[in-house]
Design an enzyme around this catalytic site. Structure first.
Site, PDB file in Angstrom:
ATOM      1  N   SER A 150       4.848   0.910   6.253  1.00  0.00           N
ATOM      2  CA  SER A 150       3.593   0.329   6.741  1.00  0.00           C
ATOM      3  C   SER A 150       3.823  -1.154   6.971  1.00  0.00           C
ATOM      4  O   SER A 150       4.679  -1.768   6.319  1.00  0.00           O
ATOM      5  CB  SER A 150       2.479   0.524   5.701  1.00  0.00           C
ATOM      6  OG  SER A 150       1.323  -0.236   6.036  1.00  0.00           O
ATOM      7  N   TYR A 166      -0.076  -0.384  -3.073  1.00  0.00           N
ATOM      8  CA  TYR A 166       0.292   0.181  -1.777  1.00  0.00           C
ATOM      9  C   TYR A 166       1.275  -0.739  -1.058  1.00  0.00           C
ATOM     10  O   TYR A 166       2.318  -0.285  -0.563  1.00  0.00           O
ATOM     11  CB  TYR A 166      -0.965   0.388  -0.935  1.00  0.00           C
ATOM     12  CG  TYR A 166      -0.696   1.013   0.412  1.00  0.00           C
ATOM     13  CD1 TYR A 166      -0.444   2.369   0.529  1.00  0.00           C
ATOM     14  CD2 TYR A 166      -0.712   0.241   1.577  1.00  0.00           C
ATOM     15  CE1 TYR A 166      -0.198   2.953   1.757  1.00  0.00           C
ATOM     16  CE2 TYR A 166      -0.472   0.811   2.812  1.00  0.00           C
ATOM     17  CZ  TYR A 166      -0.215   2.167   2.904  1.00  0.00           C
ATOM     18  OH  TYR A 166       0.035   2.738   4.133  1.00  0.00           O
TER      19      TYR A 166
END
Length: 263
Positions: A150, A166
């Protein structure tokens, strides 16, 4: 003879396993690989979601099937590998896409939530890659591993987006990709990562609600969020012989967000 572009991108005769493949980005990548000719097996936790995904894939003319497995559990990872290999034979393409997120300020972030995110987003990628490589790729000296990272793994987030676990996990996925590529190049296995930006999905619904879709889209140089086509090209590039000399790399698919945030 040098192959043509259609020949280089052709995945006929290849088999792909996609975790987190019942919806969102995983399902988009399953479509991409199937449309290029690969047989696909998608996995996630919920059988109903998988049945719907496979019905959608089959309606598009793709040879698709599913196995329900929770990749946060090591025993499920091994069962997934067992069933995939028994049903499909060798796995040519592994897409590690299962993932979780958790939003909380770092000072209040529960340790058990940190462990949950790191376990699924990093540990499961290592275990499944190791199992599939040992049992299918290394002996054949051939394989493609694609990891979903990501742009959150490239740095911090704007104020209010408290996703430290995350972000950390996706940064780890990027370096896991590099390290694994360096080790397994001798086996003819390429390992690469995709770093999506903001795509509408269940995982990003909280962010989209908190920040606003229009605001997030306006933040991107291309002035839009990702859509149901935007990961397809890169997925097939990494999986096919068109990308056979690419390994240990990551590429942001984010409308240019990382360009202006310094990723």
């Amino acid at each position: 003879m040098t192959r043509t572009i259609p020949q280089l991108f052709d995945l006929k005769g290849k088999t792909a396993l996609i975790t987190g493949g019942s919806r969102g980005l995983g399902l988009q990548m399953a479509h991409a690989l199937g449309e290029a000719g690969a047989r696909v097996l998608v996995s996630s936790r919920k059988a109903e979601d998988l049945e719907n995904a496979v019905a959608e894939l089959q309606a598009a003319g793709i040879d698709a099937r599913w196995v329900a497995a929770d990749c946060s559990k090591e025993e499920d990872i091994h069962r997934l590998a067992d069933e995939s290999l028994q049903r499909l034979g060798d796995i040519d393409i592994l897409v590690n896409n299962a993932g979780a997120a958790w939003g909380a300020p770092a000072e209040d972030h529960p340790v058990e939530a940190w462990d949950k995110v790191m376990n699924l987003n990093v540990r499961s990628y290592f275990i499944l890659s190791q199992v599939i490589a040992r049992r299918s790729m290394i002996a054949r000296k051939s394989g493609r591993i694609i990891n979903t990272a990501s742009i959150a793994g490239l740095g911090g987030n704007p104020s209010g987006m408290n996703t430290i676990a995350y972000n950390t996990s996706k940064g780890a996925v990027i370096n896991f990709t590099r390290a694994l590529a360096a080790e397994w190049g001798k086996y003819g296995i390429t390992v690469n990562a995709i770093c999506p930006g903001f795509f509408p999905s269940k995982m990003t619904v909280g962010t989209l609600k908190a920040m606003g879709e229009d605001k997030l889209a306006a933040h991107a140089p291309l002035r839009r969020l990702g859509d149901d086509e935007d990961l397809k090209g890169l997925t097939v590039l990494y999986a096919s012989d068109a990308g056979k000399h690419i390994t240990g790399q990551w590429l942001a698919v984010d409308g240019g967000v990382s360009v202006i945030t310094g990723g």
